[in-house]
Design an enzyme around this catalytic site. Structure first.
Site, PDB file in Angstrom:
ATOM      1  N   ARG A  33       0.819  -1.215   0.000  1.00  0.00           N
ATOM      2  CA  ARG A  33       0.000   0.000   0.000  1.00  0.00           C
ATOM      3  C   ARG A  33       0.853   1.265   0.000  1.00  0.00           C
ATOM      4  O   ARG A  33       0.506   2.270   0.600  1.00  0.00           O
ATOM      5  CB  ARG A  33      -0.968  -0.022   1.197  1.00  0.00           C
ATOM      6  CG  ARG A  33      -2.271   0.731   0.919  1.00  0.00           C
ATOM      7  CD  ARG A  33      -3.116   0.019  -0.091  1.00  0.00           C
ATOM      8  NE  ARG A  33      -4.095   0.853  -0.729  1.00  0.00           N
ATOM      9  CZ  ARG A  33      -5.376   0.895  -0.393  1.00  0.00           C
ATOM     10  NH1 ARG A  33      -5.825   0.181   0.593  1.00  0.00           N
ATOM     11  NH2 ARG A  33      -6.206   1.648  -1.070  1.00  0.00           N
ATOM     12  N   ARG A  34       2.014   1.171  -0.655  1.00  0.00           N
ATOM     13  CA  ARG A  34       2.870   2.359  -0.810  1.00  0.00           C
ATOM     14  C   ARG A  34       3.226   2.596  -2.270  1.00  0.00           C
ATOM     15  O   ARG A  34       4.248   3.225  -2.565  1.00  0.00           O
ATOM     16  CB  ARG A  34       4.149   2.183  -0.014  1.00  0.00           C
ATOM     17  CG  ARG A  34       3.882   2.032   1.456  1.00  0.00           C
ATOM     18  CD  ARG A  34       5.143   1.783   2.166  1.00  0.00           C
ATOM     19  NE  ARG A  34       4.843   1.230   3.475  1.00  0.00           N
ATOM     20  CZ  ARG A  34       5.709   1.157   4.456  1.00  0.00           C
ATOM     21  NH1 ARG A  34       6.918   1.603   4.281  1.00  0.00           N
ATOM     22  NH2 ARG A  34       5.364   0.630   5.600  1.00  0.00           N
ATOM     23  N   ILE A  78       4.091   0.300  -4.628  1.00  0.00           N
ATOM     24  CA  ILE A  78       5.062  -0.585  -5.283  1.00  0.00           C
ATOM     25  C   ILE A  78       4.374  -1.497  -6.310  1.00  0.00           C
ATOM     26  O   ILE A  78       4.894  -1.699  -7.414  1.00  0.00           O
ATOM     27  CB  ILE A  78       5.804  -1.447  -4.238  1.00  0.00           C
ATOM     28  CG1 ILE A  78       6.479  -0.555  -3.197  1.00  0.00           C
ATOM     29  CG2 ILE A  78       6.819  -2.359  -4.913  1.00  0.00           C
ATOM     30  CD1 ILE A  78       7.464   0.417  -3.752  1.00  0.00           C
ATOM     31  N   GLY A  79       3.196  -2.023  -5.959  1.00  0.00           N
ATOM     32  CA  GLY A  79       2.456  -2.841  -6.921  1.00  0.00           C
ATOM     33  C   GLY A  79       2.119  -2.025  -8.161  1.00  0.00           C
ATOM     34  O   GLY A  79       2.279  -2.488  -9.298  1.00  0.00           O
ATOM     35  N   ARG A  80       1.685  -0.806  -7.931  1.00  0.00           N
ATOM     36  CA  ARG A  80       1.358   0.104  -9.038  1.00  0.00           C
ATOM     37  C   ARG A  80       2.591   0.336  -9.927  1.00  0.00           C
ATOM     38  O   ARG A  80       2.507   0.302 -11.158  1.00  0.00           O
ATOM     39  CB  ARG A  80       0.886   1.425  -8.411  1.00  0.00           C
ATOM     40  CG  ARG A  80       0.418   2.486  -9.345  1.00  0.00           C
ATOM     41  CD  ARG A  80       0.202   3.781  -8.573  1.00  0.00           C
ATOM     42  NE  ARG A  80      -0.890   3.742  -7.604  1.00  0.00           N
ATOM     43  CZ  ARG A  80      -2.178   3.844  -7.912  1.00  0.00           C
ATOM     44  NH1 ARG A  80      -2.541   3.980  -9.167  1.00  0.00           N
ATOM     45  NH2 ARG A  80      -3.106   3.817  -6.977  1.00  0.00           N
ATOM     46  N   GLU A 116      -4.610 -13.843 -14.168  1.00  0.00           N
ATOM     47  CA  GLU A 116      -5.648 -14.472 -13.359  1.00  0.00           C
ATOM     48  C   GLU A 116      -5.538 -13.947 -11.945  1.00  0.00           C
ATOM     49  O   GLU A 116      -4.430 -13.707 -11.455  1.00  0.00           O
ATOM     50  CB  GLU A 116      -5.470 -15.996 -13.326  1.00  0.00           C
ATOM     51  CG  GLU A 116      -6.049 -16.686 -14.529  1.00  0.00           C
ATOM     52  CD  GLU A 116      -5.045 -17.605 -15.188  1.00  0.00           C
ATOM     53  OE1 GLU A 116      -4.013 -17.897 -14.566  1.00  0.00           O
ATOM     54  OE2 GLU A 116      -5.277 -17.993 -16.344  1.00  0.00           O
ATOM     55  N   ASN A 132      -9.497 -11.735  -3.867  1.00  0.00           N
ATOM     56  CA  ASN A 132      -8.345 -10.833  -3.712  1.00  0.00           C
ATOM     57  C   ASN A 132      -8.734  -9.395  -4.069  1.00  0.00           C
ATOM     58  O   ASN A 132      -8.446  -8.891  -5.156  1.00  0.00           O
ATOM     59  CB  ASN A 132      -7.186 -11.325  -4.583  1.00  0.00           C
ATOM     60  CG  ASN A 132      -5.878 -10.636  -4.247  1.00  0.00           C
ATOM     61  OD1 ASN A 132      -5.869  -9.589  -3.603  1.00  0.00           O
ATOM     62  ND2 ASN A 132      -4.773 -11.217  -4.689  1.00  0.00           N
ATOM     63  N   TYR A 186      -5.885  -3.870 -10.500  1.00  0.00           N
ATOM     64  CA  TYR A 186      -5.995  -4.172 -11.937  1.00  0.00           C
ATOM     65  C   TYR A 186      -7.136  -3.373 -12.584  1.00  0.00           C
ATOM     66  O   TYR A 186      -6.990  -2.914 -13.719  1.00  0.00           O
ATOM     67  CB  TYR A 186      -6.210  -5.675 -12.145  1.00  0.00           C
ATOM     68  CG  TYR A 186      -5.062  -6.520 -11.627  1.00  0.00           C
ATOM     69  CD1 TYR A 186      -3.734  -6.151 -11.868  1.00  0.00           C
ATOM     70  CD2 TYR A 186      -5.282  -7.682 -10.889  1.00  0.00           C
ATOM     71  CE1 TYR A 186      -2.679  -6.905 -11.391  1.00  0.00           C
ATOM     72  CE2 TYR A 186      -4.223  -8.446 -10.404  1.00  0.00           C
ATOM     73  CZ  TYR A 186      -2.930  -8.051 -10.654  1.00  0.00           C
ATOM     74  OH  TYR A 186      -1.889  -8.792 -10.175  1.00  0.00           O
TER      75      TYR A 186
HETATM   76  C1  LIG Z   1      -1.884  -6.795  -4.813  1.00  0.00           C
HETATM   77  C2  LIG Z   1      -0.551  -6.150  -4.429  1.00  0.00           C
HETATM   78  C3  LIG Z   1       0.495  -6.557  -5.445  1.00  0.00           C
HETATM   79  C4  LIG Z   1      -0.707  -4.628  -4.468  1.00  0.00           C
HETATM   80  O1  LIG Z   1       0.564  -4.037  -4.228  1.00  0.00           O
HETATM   81  P1  LIG Z   1       0.737  -2.739  -3.308  1.00  0.00           P
HETATM   82  O2  LIG Z   1       2.109  -2.232  -3.474  1.00  0.00           O
HETATM   83  O3  LIG Z   1       0.299  -3.047  -1.932  1.00  0.00           O
HETATM   84  O4  LIG Z   1      -0.331  -1.769  -3.980  1.00  0.00           O
HETATM   85  P2  LIG Z   1      -0.216  -0.199  -4.265  1.00  0.00           P
HETATM   86  O5  LIG Z   1       0.211   0.496  -3.027  1.00  0.00           O
HETATM   87  O6  LIG Z   1       0.591   0.021  -5.489  1.00  0.00           O
HETATM   88  O7  LIG Z   1      -1.746   0.141  -4.521  1.00  0.00           O
HETATM   89  C5  LIG Z   1      -2.240   0.476  -5.792  1.00  0.00           C
HETATM   90  C6  LIG Z   1      -3.750   0.367  -5.765  1.00  0.00           C
HETATM   91  O8  LIG Z   1      -4.155  -0.989  -5.576  1.00  0.00           O
HETATM   92  C7  LIG Z   1      -5.345  -1.025  -4.763  1.00  0.00           C
HETATM   93  N1  LIG Z   1      -5.014  -1.644  -3.484  1.00  0.00           N
HETATM   94  C8  LIG Z   1      -3.805  -2.037  -3.043  1.00  0.00           C
HETATM   95  N2  LIG Z   1      -3.909  -2.608  -1.828  1.00  0.00           N
HETATM   96  C9  LIG Z   1      -5.208  -2.572  -1.490  1.00  0.00           C
HETATM   97  C10 LIG Z   1      -5.946  -3.029  -0.368  1.00  0.00           C
HETATM   98  N3  LIG Z   1      -5.355  -3.623   0.664  1.00  0.00           N
HETATM   99  N4  LIG Z   1      -7.282  -2.860  -0.388  1.00  0.00           N
HETATM  100  C11 LIG Z   1      -7.905  -2.275  -1.432  1.00  0.00           C
HETATM  101  N5  LIG Z   1      -7.240  -1.804  -2.527  1.00  0.00           N
HETATM  102  C12 LIG Z   1      -5.929  -1.961  -2.550  1.00  0.00           C
HETATM  103  C13 LIG Z   1      -5.745   0.429  -4.568  1.00  0.00           C
HETATM  104  O9  LIG Z   1      -6.552   0.786  -5.671  1.00  0.00           O
HETATM  105  C14 LIG Z   1      -4.401   1.123  -4.648  1.00  0.00           C
HETATM  106  O10 LIG Z   1      -4.479   2.476  -4.992  1.00  0.00           O
HETATM  107  P3  LIG Z   1      -4.623   3.586  -3.799  1.00  0.00           P
HETATM  108  O11 LIG Z   1      -3.571   3.258  -2.774  1.00  0.00           O
HETATM  109  O12 LIG Z   1      -4.383   4.859  -4.532  1.00  0.00           O
HETATM  110  O13 LIG Z   1      -6.013   3.408  -3.259  1.00  0.00           O
HETATM  111  C15 LIG Z   1      -0.144  -6.546  -2.982  1.00  0.00           C
HETATM  112  O14 LIG Z   1      -1.245  -6.352  -2.121  1.00  0.00           O
HETATM  113  C16 LIG Z   1       0.333  -7.982  -2.846  1.00  0.00           C
HETATM  114  O15 LIG Z   1       1.501  -8.283  -3.095  1.00  0.00           O
HETATM  115  N6  LIG Z   1      -0.567  -8.880  -2.434  1.00  0.00           N
HETATM  116  C17 LIG Z   1      -0.188 -10.284  -2.205  1.00  0.00           C
HETATM  117  C18 LIG Z   1       0.101 -10.987  -3.503  1.00  0.00           C
HETATM  118  C19 LIG Z   1      -1.056 -10.860  -4.475  1.00  0.00           C
HETATM  119  O16 LIG Z   1      -2.208 -11.035  -4.118  1.00  0.00           O
HETATM  120  N7  LIG Z   1      -0.712 -10.574  -5.744  1.00  0.00           N
HETATM  121  C20 LIG Z   1      -1.675 -10.465  -6.814  1.00  0.00           C
HETATM  122  C21 LIG Z   1      -1.847 -11.797  -7.456  1.00  0.00           C
HETATM  123  S1  LIG Z   1      -2.936 -11.687  -8.874  1.00  0.00           S
END
Ligand SMILES: CC(C)(COP(=O)(O)OP(=O)(O)OC[C@H]1O[C@@H](n2cnc3c(N)ncnc32)[C@H](O)[C@@H]1OP(=O)(O)O)[C@@H](O)C(=O)NCCC(=O)NCCS
Length: 164
Positions: free
Chosen positions: A94-95, A97-99, A120, A125, A132
């Site tokens: 939530r910082r 990095i995923g984005r 997928e 999730n 996405y």
């Molecule tokens: C999914 C994942 C990759 C997101 O990475 P992240 O670095 O935490 O996400 P970001 O900080 O870049 O968030 C980007 C956006 O994603 C969404 N998002 C991310 N985490 C979220 C949460 N816990 N709840 C709701 N929305 C979320 C939001 O839209 C967010 O934008 P915002 O912060 O402006 O609202 C991460 O939660 C993860 O690694 N999860 C475990 C593995 C996984 O499930 N991978 C996906 C497999 S398909």
């Protein structure tokens, strides 16, 4: 350092501009595996990551200095790219990095003149589905009971987006 005199915050904030992306190889797999195992109930094995690298799939990591924060695995099939894994260290989620990793994939795909991106995602999730959706992925299919889950099996949504 003595914790009482350490003025740094317990968790240092990481913002996308200071995270950089590098291509990963087999020597990075211990760090990749640590994140994978921390983030998933059913993590990929090291064997799966090795097979991906040996098959020529793209394994990219987001770093803060020398610290791996997250990674993506992409399987290129001609002009379709499939995102097989996207994972961020639970302590750094939530910082942005995923984005950052997703935007990097999209940028690389555009450069390679790829026409569509596929992935997928577990139906439950919500975090990944929201990420996405924000990048234009739409559901185009459903794989029933695709993933192992704590209480049996879980459906996978098949998502796709086209690139201009
Ligand atoms: C999914 C994942 C990759 C997101 O990475 P992240 O670095 O935490 O996400 P970001 O900080 O870049 O968030 C980007 C956006 O994603 C969404 N998002 C991310 N985490 C979220 C949460 N816990 N709840 C709701 N929305 C979320 C939001 O839209 C967010 O934008 P915002 O912060 O402006 O609202 C991460 O939660 C993860 O690694 N999860 C475990 C593995 C996984 O499930 N991978 C996906 C497999 S398909």
């Amino acid at each position: 350092m003595n914790a009482q005199t350490d003025q740094s915050p317990a968790v240092s904030p990481v913002h996308p501009p200071i995270a950089h992306i590098l291509s990963l190889d087999e020597e990075d797999l211990p760090a990749v595996q640590r994140i994978e195992q921390a983030a998933h109930i059913f993590p990929w094995s090291e064997r799966v990551f090795k097979d991906c690298i040996r098959s020529g799939y793209y394994l990219d990591g987001a770093y803060d200095g020398a610290k791996l924060l997250g990674f993506s695995v992409v399987m290129p099939i001609l002009n379709e790219w499939h995102l097989l894994n996207l994972c961020v260290d639970p302590k750094r989620q939530r910082r942005g990095i995923g984005r950052l990793l997703l935007e990097y994939m999209i940028e690389q795909a555009r450069k390679a003149e790829v026409s569509s991106l596929w992935l997928e995602v577990r139906e439950e999730n919500a975090a990944a589905r929201q990420l996405y959706a924000a990048y234009g992925f739409k559901q185009v299919g459903l794989r029933k009971a695709y993933y192992p889950a704590k209480d049996g099996r879980e459906d996978a949504l098949v998502l796709m987006r086209t690139l201009d």
